[in-house]
Design a protein around this motif. Structure first.
Motif, mmCIF file in Angstrom:
data_model
loop_
_atom_site.group_PDB
_atom_site.id
_atom_site.type_symbol
_atom_site.label_atom_id
_atom_site.label_comp_id
_atom_site.label_asym_id
_atom_site.label_seq_id
_atom_site.Cartn_x
_atom_site.Cartn_y
_atom_site.Cartn_z
ATOM 1 N N LEU A 394 -28.362 -49.735 -7.905
ATOM 2 C CA LEU A 394 -27.164 -50.488 -8.277
ATOM 3 C C LEU A 394 -27.102 -50.698 -9.786
ATOM 4 N N ASP A 395 -28.240 -50.967 -10.405
ATOM 5 C CA ASP A 395 -28.261 -51.118 -11.864
ATOM 6 C C ASP A 395 -27.916 -49.815 -12.570
ATOM 7 N N SER A 396 -28.322 -48.693 -11.966
ATOM 8 C CA SER A 396 -28.066 -47.395 -12.599
ATOM 9 C C SER A 396 -26.573 -47.085 -12.697
ATOM 10 N N LEU A 397 -25.759 -47.745 -11.889
ATOM 11 C CA LEU A 397 -24.317 -47.515 -11.927
ATOM 12 C C LEU A 397 -23.636 -48.281 -13.054
ATOM 13 N N GLY A 398 -24.373 -49.171 -13.714
ATOM 14 C CA GLY A 398 -23.823 -49.918 -14.841
ATOM 15 C C GLY A 398 -22.791 -50.960 -14.450
ATOM 16 N N LEU A 399 -22.894 -51.514 -13.231
ATOM 17 C CA LEU A 399 -21.878 -52.453 -12.738
ATOM 18 C C LEU A 399 -22.199 -53.910 -13.041
ATOM 19 N N ARG A 400 -23.379 -54.183 -13.563
ATOM 20 C CA ARG A 400 -23.769 -55.516 -14.032
ATOM 21 C C ARG A 400 -23.633 -56.572 -12.939
ATOM 22 N N TYR A 401 -24.179 -56.262 -11.763
ATOM 23 C CA TYR A 401 -24.216 -57.247 -10.689
ATOM 24 C C TYR A 401 -25.249 -58.328 -10.994
ATOM 25 N N LYS A 402 -24.989 -59.523 -10.489
ATOM 26 C CA LYS A 402 -26.002 -60.575 -10.471
ATOM 27 C C LYS A 402 -26.627 -60.599 -9.080
ATOM 28 N N PHE A 403 -27.964 -60.623 -9.027
ATOM 29 C CA PHE A 403 -28.690 -60.498 -7.770
ATOM 30 C C PHE A 403 -29.238 -61.846 -7.294
ATOM 31 N N TYR A 404 -29.059 -62.094 -5.980
ATOM 32 C CA TYR A 404 -29.628 -63.269 -5.315
ATOM 33 C C TYR A 404 -30.220 -62.816 -3.983
ATOM 34 N N LEU A 405 -31.213 -63.560 -3.506
ATOM 35 C CA LEU A 405 -31.899 -63.195 -2.273
ATOM 36 C C LEU A 405 -31.738 -64.303 -1.238
ATOM 37 N N GLU A 406 -31.532 -63.895 0.035
ATOM 38 C CA GLU A 406 -31.494 -64.836 1.155
ATOM 39 C C GLU A 406 -32.267 -64.247 2.327
ATOM 40 N N HIS A 407 -32.675 -65.132 3.253
ATOM 41 C CA HIS A 407 -33.467 -64.700 4.410
ATOM 42 C C HIS A 407 -33.137 -65.600 5.593
ATOM 43 N N HIS A 408 -33.116 -65.012 6.833
ATOM 44 C CA HIS A 408 -32.559 -65.764 7.956
ATOM 45 C C HIS A 408 -33.419 -65.825 9.205
ATOM 46 N N THR A 409 -34.683 -65.447 9.144
ATOM 47 C CA THR A 409 -35.569 -65.619 10.297
ATOM 48 C C THR A 409 -36.869 -66.258 9.831
ATOM 49 N N ILE A 410 -37.784 -66.491 10.806
ATOM 50 C CA ILE A 410 -39.096 -67.044 10.456
ATOM 51 C C ILE A 410 -40.136 -65.934 10.352
ATOM 52 N N TYR A 411 -39.697 -64.678 10.413
ATOM 53 C CA TYR A 411 -40.592 -63.545 10.194
ATOM 54 C C TYR A 411 -39.920 -62.610 9.191
ATOM 55 N N GLU A 412 -40.329 -61.327 9.092
ATOM 56 C CA GLU A 412 -39.893 -60.514 7.958
ATOM 57 C C GLU A 412 -38.482 -59.953 8.063
ATOM 58 N N ASN A 413 -37.843 -60.014 9.228
ATOM 59 C CA ASN A 413 -36.500 -59.438 9.384
ATOM 60 C C ASN A 413 -35.410 -60.326 8.779
ATOM 61 N N GLU A 414 -34.290 -59.658 8.450
ATOM 62 C CA GLU A 414 -33.051 -60.314 8.001
ATOM 63 C C GLU A 414 -33.138 -60.853 6.576
ATOM 64 N N THR A 415 -33.669 -60.036 5.671
ATOM 65 C CA THR A 415 -33.612 -60.336 4.235
ATOM 66 C C THR A 415 -32.388 -59.657 3.635
ATOM 67 N N LEU A 416 -31.604 -60.401 2.877
ATOM 68 C CA LEU A 416 -30.371 -59.877 2.301
ATOM 69 C C LEU A 416 -30.360 -60.003 0.787
ATOM 70 N N LEU A 417 -29.943 -58.933 0.128
ATOM 71 C CA LEU A 417 -29.690 -58.958 -1.312
ATOM 72 C C LEU A 417 -28.207 -59.166 -1.518
ATOM 73 N N PHE A 418 -27.825 -60.311 -2.079
ATOM 74 C CA PHE A 418 -26.429 -60.578 -2.420
ATOM 75 C C PHE A 418 -26.195 -60.146 -3.862
ATOM 76 N N CYS A 419 -25.137 -59.379 -4.058
ATOM 77 C CA CYS A 419 -24.819 -58.846 -5.383
ATOM 78 C C CYS A 419 -23.421 -59.322 -5.766
ATOM 79 N N ILE A 420 -23.352 -60.122 -6.819
ATOM 80 C CA ILE A 420 -22.097 -60.724 -7.244
ATOM 81 C C ILE A 420 -21.636 -60.058 -8.535
ATOM 82 N N PRO A 421 -20.456 -59.428 -8.532
ATOM 83 C CA PRO A 421 -19.976 -58.794 -9.769
ATOM 84 C C PRO A 421 -19.628 -59.835 -10.815
ATOM 85 N N GLN A 422 -19.921 -59.522 -12.060
ATOM 86 C CA GLN A 422 -19.584 -60.440 -13.143
ATOM 87 C C GLN A 422 -18.117 -60.267 -13.512
ATOM 88 N N LYS A 423 -17.427 -61.376 -13.637
ATOM 89 C CA LYS A 423 -16.003 -61.332 -13.973
ATOM 90 C C LYS A 423 -15.835 -61.125 -15.457
#
Length: 423
Positions: A394-423
């Motif tokens: 995603l960085d290689s595309l030069g889109l300047r996203y801001k990255f955040y991480l979230e997770h939704h279980t008590i084990y290793e599944n359901e990790t999400l990378l949220f990418c917010i475009p800069q205005k």
């Protein structure tokens, strides 16, 4: 004239030299950033291992999702102490394998308990790039926790979701009113009930499990809300739902975007589609907002893909699988192809959970990413490599996203990378 020509040539050469110098400096900075990211991440992970080494957590296992909890056992030598000494002495090689070598491992575990886990850090090399790019401390701390969990397991590390609310939300979904006939899911020995979601603020019915319904509708799995950052599907948005499975996420997004929005959901496994179609049929008020593309996503279109239909646990391959598998085949598509076919003039949000094919699917929507700069919610948990390669791509595309991480279980599944475009 000759003098002016020399000066013009010199100016061109000098400009090229400046560009080359700038490029080299950028490359050096990138390499330095990658190195420092790994250093920072490894230091944080070592600290987490050190503070977790004496833990022995109880009630930190999801038996309904993962089966019976493994029984804690003693050290290898203690487990073998009942082996008759006479029998071991008769086998010289067995003395080493059954006693000497395990004794050495046990001594290391007793004297330097964190060493066993720190030796695993080498396989996480490169994750530091994401650590360095994450925007807030909450995301950084979560990334460290997730990899400490991968290295040490549920007895040593408790993830943030492991609290009373996790179980309460699952129970809330399981206790919702049943309003229609059930659906059996092949290969899983599972019966899905049609639940009325109005009591949890969603005007719909859905075939879903307690856990799946909790993640999507109560934990709001595909929303990010931090102090200074928010990422979600908004009214009127055009949304890509990559990995539709049984249709709960398509229904959730249709509810969020409203009648002025549009949801394009990708699913190709026949048994999943049967449930997805049932979910759309019982929600006609949302079905008109949803378009189902019955093909798998990839970086290119029209590649032949073989699959074995095991519902959410289906197996896929680009090579024909074993003779004893009743596999079948389909052809791939891309998001860029869909955007062109549907003549989309906007694309606001992309969610991906497609069993490890996320990077390839992102490569198949490069034109759309550059054209529309959509918000992204991308699953990373399928492999360690995704934590490394997806942020870099995603960085290689030069889109300047801001990255955040979230997770939704008590084990290793359901990790999400949220990418917010800069205005």
């Amino acid at each position: 004239m000759a003098h002016d020509g020399w000066r013009r040539a010199f100016a061109v050469d000098n400009g090229t030299s400046n560009k080359l110098t700038t490029f080299c400096a950028a490359e050096q900075n990138l390499q330095k950033r990658k190195l420092m990211g790994d250093v920072n991440f490894n230091e944080a992970l070592r600290r987490e291992i050190s503070v977790s080494i004496r833990n022995s957590h109880e009630k930190n296992w999801d038996e309904g999702e993962r089966g019976p909890e493994p029984v804690p056992v003693g050290l290898p030598v203690l487990r073998r102490i009942a082996t008759p000494v006479r029998q071991a002495a008769a086998r010289t090689k067995a003395i080493w394998l059954d006693y000497v070598r395990p004794l050495g491992i046990d001594l290391v575990r007793l004297l330097w308990p964190s060493l066993e886990y720190r030796l695993k850090l080498g396989r996480y090399k490169g994750v530091g790039y994401l650590y360095d790019r994450l925007e807030d401390e909450e995301s950084k701390n979560l990334l460290v926790k997730l990899f400490a969990f991968r290295a040490m397991g549920h007895r040593k590390v408790r993830l943030p979701r492991s609290d009373a609310n996790y179980w309460i939300n699952i129970q809330r979904v399981e206790n919702l009113n049943i309003v229609g006939p059930s659906v059996s899911v092949e290969f899983m020995n599972l019966v899905l009930e049609l639940r009325d979601l109005r009591s949890i603020d969603f005007d719909m019915q859905a075939y879903c499990t307690g856990r799946g319904g909790s993640y999507v509708f109560l934990q709001r799995q595909y929303e990010l809300h931090r102090e200074t950052a928010h990422c979600q599907a908004d009214p009127g948005d055009v949304v890509i739902d990559a990995g539709g499975c049984w249709g709960e996420t398509a229904l959730y997004f249709a509810h969020q975007v409203g009648s002025q929005g549009k949801v394009i959901s990708y699913e190709f496994i026949p048994s999943n589609l049967r449930v997805l179609d049932r979910n759309l049929a019982v929600n006609p008020q949302l079905a008109d907002t949803i378009t189902v593309v019955r093909q798998p996503l990839w970086s290119t279109e029209d590649q032949t893909l073989y699959y074995v239909d095991w519902g959410p646990g289906s197996r896929v391959s680009f090579a024909k699988m074993r003779e004893d598998f009743p596999d079948t085949q389909c052809s791939t598509t891309t998001i860029d192809v869909t955007v062109e076919r549907e003549k989309l003039q906007r694309l606001d949000f992309i969610k991906m959970d497609i069993e490890g094919a996320e990077l390839s699917a992102l490569k198949g929507c490069e034109k759309s990413l550059k054209r529309f700069h959509p918000k992204l919610a991308i699953s990373l948990y399928h492999s360690v490599e995704d934590f490394k390669s997806i942020p870099r791509y995603l960085d290689s595309l030069g889109l300047r996203y801001k990255f955040y991480l979230e997770h939704h279980t008590i084990y290793e599944n359901e990790t999400l990378l949220f990418c917010i475009p800069q205005k």
